[in-house]
Design an enzyme around this catalytic site. Structure first.
Site, mmCIF file in Angstrom:
data_model
loop_
_atom_site.group_PDB
_atom_site.id
_atom_site.type_symbol
_atom_site.label_atom_id
_atom_site.label_comp_id
_atom_site.label_asym_id
_atom_site.label_seq_id
_atom_site.Cartn_x
_atom_site.Cartn_y
_atom_site.Cartn_z
ATOM 1 N N HIS A 171 0.811 -1.220 0.000
ATOM 2 C CA HIS A 171 0.000 0.000 0.000
ATOM 3 C C HIS A 171 0.845 1.271 0.000
ATOM 4 O O HIS A 171 1.919 1.336 0.584
ATOM 5 C CB HIS A 171 -0.936 0.007 1.218
ATOM 6 C CG HIS A 171 -0.208 -0.093 2.533
ATOM 7 N ND1 HIS A 171 0.307 0.994 3.189
ATOM 8 C CD2 HIS A 171 0.088 -1.174 3.305
ATOM 9 C CE1 HIS A 171 0.881 0.615 4.317
ATOM 10 N NE2 HIS A 171 0.765 -0.701 4.413
ATOM 11 N N ASP A 172 0.338 2.263 -0.706
ATOM 12 C CA ASP A 172 0.907 3.625 -0.698
ATOM 13 C C ASP A 172 2.297 3.695 -1.310
ATOM 14 O O ASP A 172 3.032 4.656 -1.062
ATOM 15 C CB ASP A 172 0.930 4.200 0.733
ATOM 16 C CG ASP A 172 -0.425 4.191 1.389
ATOM 17 O OD1 ASP A 172 -1.321 4.884 0.883
ATOM 18 O OD2 ASP A 172 -0.607 3.461 2.389
ATOM 19 N N GLY B 48 5.096 -1.055 2.729
ATOM 20 C CA GLY B 48 4.274 0.113 2.473
ATOM 21 C C GLY B 48 5.066 1.411 2.384
ATOM 22 O O GLY B 48 6.151 1.546 2.936
#
Length: 257
Positions: A119-120, A137
């Site tokens: 994520h991200d 992440g």
């Protein structure tokens, strides 16, 4: 262009020439651009936007929710540019609310089998992720980066443009642009696998001969060629010992000792 076994949400938007293979699942809030090919058993969840001429091979998981315990179902997204290749079992996660809400992949990137983008993360252009390369992440990857097989980048780290990360490297800090970054290669042997050989039916005498050959090769102070000649001379009655010496002598990259 769409296989009869594919399941596509009525809220997904696909360009007219997108190819969708067998047993693909495409969820709502997914947009897929022209010329993209979705291989069999691929699963795409939204909100996800995919550009043009991307290729997803079988069993890829794209746009899944972030693997973050803080995630409570907030609307977050994944955006993928053009001309990217995602090989088998690649996983790409959407962003988190606390991390900006979006994961981005730009253009002309190549993700080999089992590579993972958490994520991200934000990935630039023209990168190569070898098999099982993994991003935690919030990682930023510049342009023309190569991430070696079984390498991992720690959360919140940055990797500069044109960086090369060697296979099996654990990056816990930022990786310099233009440089080669490789973990120390501290491999060594720990003796002959005597128990395993005995279980496979090797005689006690053969195992003892291999143990002696190992001591000559690894623990003596002889030069390599002298050690090989001694093995071949002293243990000539044991084809396994001769094979060991022959294998080491024919090595082009050197042998771990």
């Amino acid at each position: 262009m769409i296989d009869a076994t594919a399941i596509i949400s009525k809220d997904a938007v696909l360009a007219a020439d997108v190819t969708v293979g067998a047993y693909v699942v495409i969820g709502p809030n997914v947009t897929i651009g022209s010329g993209t090919v979705i291989g069999p058993f691929t699963h795409i969840e939204g909100p996800t936007t995919i550009g043009e001429r991307n290729r997803f091979y079988g069993h890829a998981s794209i746009g899944g929710p972030p693997q973050d315990l803080k995630f409570k179902g907030e609307r977050t997204e994944l955006k993928i540019g053009n001309d990217n290749v995602f090989r088998e079992f690649v996983t790409i996660n959407r962003g988190t609310a606390g991390g900006g809400g979006i994961t981005t992949i730009a253009n002309d990137n190549f993700f080999m089998a089992y590579s993972h983008v958490a994520h991200d993360c934000h990935i630039g252009n023209h990168t190569v992720f070898a098999n099982n390369a993994t991003l935690a992440g919030h990682v930023e990857i510049g342009d023309y980066v190569n991430v070696g097989a079984f390498s991992a980048v720690h959360q919140f780290c940055r990797v500069g443009d044109h960086a090369f990360i060697g296979g099996g490297t654990m990056c816990t800090q930022d990786v310099m642009p233009f440089a080669k970054t490789v973990s120390p290669r501290g491999n060594q042997t720990y003796g002959i696998n005597s128990i395993g050989l005995e279980r496979k039916g090797f005689s006690k005498e053969t195992v003892e001969a291999l143990q002696r050959a190992y001591r000559i090769l690894v623990r003596s102070k002889l030069k390599l060629e002298d050690a090989l000649m001694k093995i071949e001379s002293d243990l000539s009655n044991y084809p396994e010992a001769r094979y060991l010496a022959e294998f080491v002598r024919e090595s082009k990259r050197g042998v771990i000792r």
